[in-house]
Design an enzyme around this catalytic site. Structure first.
Site, PDB file in Angstrom:
ATOM      1  N   GLY A  14       0.817  -1.202   0.000  1.00 19.44           N
ATOM      2  CA  GLY A  14       0.000   0.000   0.000  1.00 19.44           C
ATOM      3  C   GLY A  14       0.852   1.254   0.000  1.00 19.44           C
ATOM      4  O   GLY A  14       2.075   1.208  -0.187  1.00 19.44           O
ATOM      5  N   ARG A  38      -1.540  -9.961  -0.032  1.00 18.02           N
ATOM      6  CA  ARG A  38      -2.284 -10.989  -0.762  1.00 18.02           C
ATOM      7  C   ARG A  38      -2.504 -10.675  -2.238  1.00 18.02           C
ATOM      8  O   ARG A  38      -3.113 -11.483  -2.945  1.00 18.02           O
ATOM      9  CB  ARG A  38      -3.635 -11.221  -0.089  1.00 18.02           C
ATOM     10  CG  ARG A  38      -4.524  -9.992   0.020  1.00 18.02           C
ATOM     11  CD  ARG A  38      -5.735 -10.278   0.876  1.00 18.02           C
ATOM     12  NE  ARG A  38      -6.637  -9.132   0.958  1.00 18.02           N
ATOM     13  CZ  ARG A  38      -7.743  -9.116   1.685  1.00 18.02           C
ATOM     14  NH1 ARG A  38      -8.082 -10.188   2.385  1.00 18.02           N
ATOM     15  NH2 ARG A  38      -8.515  -8.051   1.720  1.00 18.02           N
ATOM     16  N   LYS A 129      -9.753   7.139  13.638  1.00 18.17           N
ATOM     17  CA  LYS A 129     -11.109   6.585  13.730  1.00 18.17           C
ATOM     18  C   LYS A 129     -11.247   5.559  14.851  1.00 18.17           C
ATOM     19  O   LYS A 129     -12.369   5.168  15.203  1.00 18.17           O
ATOM     20  CB  LYS A 129     -11.513   5.986  12.384  1.00 18.17           C
ATOM     21  CG  LYS A 129     -11.623   7.044  11.292  1.00 18.17           C
ATOM     22  CD  LYS A 129     -11.834   6.430   9.933  1.00 18.17           C
ATOM     23  CE  LYS A 129     -11.909   7.524   8.859  1.00 18.17           C
ATOM     24  NZ  LYS A 129     -10.654   8.318   8.747  1.00 18.17           N
ATOM     25  N   GLY A 172      -2.283  12.296   0.174  1.00 20.06           N
ATOM     26  CA  GLY A 172      -1.846  11.666  -1.057  1.00 20.06           C
ATOM     27  C   GLY A 172      -1.905  10.165  -1.079  1.00 20.06           C
ATOM     28  O   GLY A 172      -1.610   9.546  -2.107  1.00 20.06           O
TER      29      GLY A 172
END
Length: 330
Positions: A14, A38, A129, A172
């Site tokens: 990521g 994965r 969060k 970003g």
């Protein structure tokens, strides 16, 4: 962390991983960084970008839902950075079972695998969060945070330490509103959920530096919270394009008007430092441990850290400058 360190990074293909790997290799020259994720296509694409680092970067197909695979990948390593998660708020709301399997069960699997294989330090990435959550994603990350903190109380011969870093909207990143607004601006219409909305803003580099600091400072059980500026959502849209039309579309399922990283319930256990806060664990009164406190100052009992009561704000000009350096808006 040093040149002899061997690191495992979950969810490493990521935005975080794509920046963490080159930055960490350039600064620390670790023995190796092993990426477990994965999606083989994302691994292939990232491996091409990082080809210059050769055998220092290894890729393993695997899922945090698979504890046996995690044990195999972690075996023989020193440090684990846990970045794997189901992150997109609406997707988590509509796929709750899958979100729980990855964010909670996956965290438990990593903890057990780390304990079984003798990993020295584990740092898990959290989110604003997770503080006073109102959506499933936040609730699963709160549960994950609790698992990592409590893992320090599990007796094991290897004395693995677990800590957490928590920060807000990463500017970003793939889930950031900035590239979303940039794409919308091409059609001269930016959709704003609520004009009152505020968000914490952090760069990937700042998030990575916080992870580095946690690895250097941690005793086990701390939550590190970076001091970062806030922005109003309408100002973010203006930074992308002043001239674009703006439309109010309403908040998405599970979305907050303002974000919170430290609630007043955490204030009795929260210490302030120059560039960050540290929430210490309540378990066994470890929030009184001088080894964890060091030179920190206990915050006021009424303290909270929210994106709307922040004393640091990023200006439209500052964000516009950052966007111009990171993106081509022609």
């Amino acid at each position: 962390m040093n040149s002899s360190s061997s690191i495992v990074l979950t969810g490493g293909t990521g935005s975080f991983g794509s920046k963490f790997i080159p930055m960490t290799i350039e600064k620390y020259q670790p023995k190796r960084i092993s990426v477990v994720s994965r999606d083989e296509m994302k691994q292939w694409q990232l491996s091409q970008k990082l080809e210059r680092y050769g055998s220092k970067v290894k890729f393993f197909i695997g899922d945090v839902r698979d504890k046996d695979r995690l044990k195999r990948v972690l075996d023989g390593n020193d440090i684990a950075i846990h970045a794997a998660a189901t992150k997109i708020v609406p997707i988590a709301e509509y796929n709750p079972f899958e979100c729980i399997k990855t964010n909670i069960n996956g965290a438990a699997n990593l903890i057990e695998a780390a304990l079984d294989t003798g990993i020295e330090k584990v740092v898990a990435l959290s989110t604003d969060k997770a503080s006073n959550p109102i959506n499933l994603y936040g609730a699963t990350k709160l549960a994950s945070d609790k698992l990592f903190i409590a893992a320090n109380e599990i007796e094991n011969k290897n004395s693995t330490s677990f800590s957490i870093v928590r920060y807000g909207n990463v500017m970003g990143s793939r889930g950031s509103v900035i590239p979303f607004f940039i794409n919308q601006a091409k059609n001269n219409l930016i959709s704003i959920t609520d004009s009152r909305m505020t968000r914490f803003m952090i760069t990937l580099e700042e998030g990575i530096e916080l992870v580095w600091h946690a690895l250097d400072d941690m005793q086990g059980g701390e939550i590190y919270v970076k001091k970062i500026p806030s922005m109003n959502i309408t100002d973010i849209a203006k930074a992308v394009s002043e001239s674009c039309k703006k439309s109010i579309v309403g908040i998405r399922p599970g979305e907050k008007i303002h974000e919170q990283m430290i609630g007043f319930e955490d204030a009795p256990y929260t210490y302030e430092y120059n560039n960050y806060y540290k929430i210490l664990p309540m378990l066994n009164c470890l929030y009184k441990d001088e080894r964890m406190i060091k030179d920190g100052k206990l915050v006021d009992p009424s303290f909270t850290y929210n994106s709307n009561n922040n004393n640091k704000w990023k200006t439209i000009e500052e964000l516009r400058k950052w966007i111009s350096e990171e993106y081509s808006l022609d």
